[in-house]
Design an enzyme around this catalytic site. Structure first.
Site, mmCIF file in Angstrom:
data_model
loop_
_atom_site.group_PDB
_atom_site.id
_atom_site.type_symbol
_atom_site.label_atom_id
_atom_site.label_comp_id
_atom_site.label_asym_id
_atom_site.label_seq_id
_atom_site.Cartn_x
_atom_site.Cartn_y
_atom_site.Cartn_z
ATOM 1 N N ARG A 235 -18.905 -24.094 -13.704
ATOM 2 C CA ARG A 235 -18.032 -23.291 -14.560
ATOM 3 C C ARG A 235 -18.182 -23.824 -15.985
ATOM 4 O O ARG A 235 -18.527 -24.995 -16.191
ATOM 5 C CB ARG A 235 -16.572 -23.400 -14.113
ATOM 6 N N LYS B 243 -11.896 -27.017 -10.217
ATOM 7 C CA LYS B 243 -10.789 -26.121 -9.895
ATOM 8 C C LYS B 243 -10.081 -26.624 -8.642
ATOM 9 O O LYS B 243 -10.717 -26.966 -7.651
ATOM 10 C CB LYS B 243 -11.327 -24.701 -9.677
ATOM 11 N N HIS C 201 -19.654 -17.036 -17.274
ATOM 12 C CA HIS C 201 -19.428 -17.208 -15.831
ATOM 13 C C HIS C 201 -20.501 -16.511 -14.993
ATOM 14 O O HIS C 201 -20.664 -16.835 -13.810
ATOM 15 C CB HIS C 201 -18.044 -16.674 -15.461
ATOM 16 N N ARG D 110 -22.941 -18.780 -13.180
ATOM 17 C CA ARG D 110 -22.488 -19.345 -11.904
ATOM 18 C C ARG D 110 -22.693 -18.345 -10.774
ATOM 19 O O ARG D 110 -23.161 -18.713 -9.680
ATOM 20 C CB ARG D 110 -21.019 -19.747 -12.025
ATOM 21 N N HIS E 131 -16.079 -23.934 -3.336
ATOM 22 C CA HIS E 131 -15.134 -22.949 -2.807
ATOM 23 C C HIS E 131 -14.405 -23.531 -1.598
ATOM 24 O O HIS E 131 -15.041 -24.064 -0.689
ATOM 25 C CB HIS E 131 -15.866 -21.679 -2.362
ATOM 26 N N TYR F 121 -21.067 -12.935 -2.325
ATOM 27 C CA TYR F 121 -22.410 -12.902 -2.903
ATOM 28 C C TYR F 121 -23.428 -12.284 -1.952
ATOM 29 O O TYR F 121 -24.469 -11.793 -2.387
ATOM 30 C CB TYR F 121 -22.848 -14.309 -3.318
#
Length: 323
Positions: A142, A167, A272, A275, A298, A307
């Site tokens: 990120r 995150k 972004h 990524r 994640h 994705y």
């Protein structure tokens, strides 16, 4: 001093700040949580949260969905902020807040670059933006994670980059692209020389994570803790010390946005997008989805699985009637 007098209780803002920093939440999360707490208080005409509870929280969250039409993620963030306030700061967990009207989250596939498009955006960038964008694409970082890298986070021997406090306040490791090793070594060597020669830019310590500057007062002046992408100017930290911060996220976003426009790609892309492209390129090349999940950091595999739809791999074994 009269023994009957007690020191005044700190204001809610100070209480909140102390608790969220002890729990090592990121500054970004701290700012967004406080935004929603203030919004909640103003919505209820400046009533103190201790005089409110589940019913008022329900009313606020429902109003956000029905009247403000906020996105699902935005409503969830507001709820998280209030849960944190009541459980961690006020010490009175909310419990059941009842049924709230949930924001409907439209399902949108992420925009991705082709490899050629990504390089058309990266190559014209000036230093240090080219290296930052390359790390976002090559390591799946990120923009905030790339900006906050320190020299100690780059491991050339293992060919990995460590992302600290990503995150969700989680650490993870990701790929250090072999093609960037030479540029990164040269970049770090320039910082090392400036540090060794005590150049003016190095005469102030770098900003450190909460409480670390108290525990290790000299850490901010060591080479290992130097920002990989430092700011050109100094700032004042919460303890009143003049320190050097990392490059500002908005300046990186602005440079990349301009390069995307110049490349005339014709997609609603941003920093972004690198990524997203990292993830799709790895899956396209046959990498296991759980490995990609780990590299991206994640917590839920379903977040990574989107994705596969970008690649058209969401329907295995199904063929169109046209062949």
């Amino acid at each position: 001093m009269d023994g009957n007098h007690q020191a005044p209780k700190p204001r809610l803002r100070e209480q909140f700040r102390a608790v969220i920093r002890v729990n090592r939440y990121s500054i970004r999360t701290e700012k967004s949580y406080w935004y929603w707490i203030r919004y909640f208080i103003r919505f209820h005409r400046m009533t103190h949260p201790r005089d409110m509870g589940p019913q008022e929280v329900n009313g606020f969250l429902t109003w956000l969905a029905v009247e403000r039409h906020v996105a699902s993620a935005t409503q969830a963030q507001a709820l998280n902020a209030l849960v944190f306030l009541y459980s961690k700061v006020l010490g009175t967990p909310l419990g059941d807040i009842g049924q709230i009207v949930r924001s409907k989250k439209p399902r949108r596939l992420p925009v991705v670059f082709s490899h050629d498009e990504a390089m058309r955006v990266i190559n014209p960038l000036d230093s240090p933006y080219r290296l930052l964008a390359s790390l976002m694409y090559g390591s799946g970082l990120r923009v905030t994670e790339a900006c906050r890298l320190r020299i100690k986070d780059v491991d050339f021997g293992q060919q990995v980059i460590t992302v600290r406090d990503g995150k969700g306040a989680k650490d993870r490791t990701t790929l250090l692209p072999a093609t960037l090793a030479s540029d990164l070594r040269a970049h770090i060597e320039r910082i090392r020389q400036a540090w060794k020669q005590n150049e003016p830019s190095m005469r102030k310590p770098v900003s450190l994570p909460f409480a670390l500057s108290r525990k290790y007062p000299n850490a901010g002046s060591t080479l290992a803790w130097q920002w990989l992408f430092p700011s050109h100017s100094f700032s004042v930290d919460d303890l009143g010390n003049t320190v050097r911060h990392h490059i500002h996220v908005s300046s990186v976003q602005k440079a990349i946005k301009q390069s995307i426009e110049n490349a005339d790609i014709g997609k609603p892309a941003s920093s972004h997008t690198f990524r997203h492209t990292f993830a799709t390129e790895l899956l396209k090349r046959g990498n296991d989805i759980r490995t990609v999940q780990d590299l991206l950091g994640h917590s839920d595999l379903r977040t990574t699985q989107i994705y596969t739809h970008v690649l058209g791999q969401g329907f295995p074994g199904v063929r169109s009637p046209l062949g």
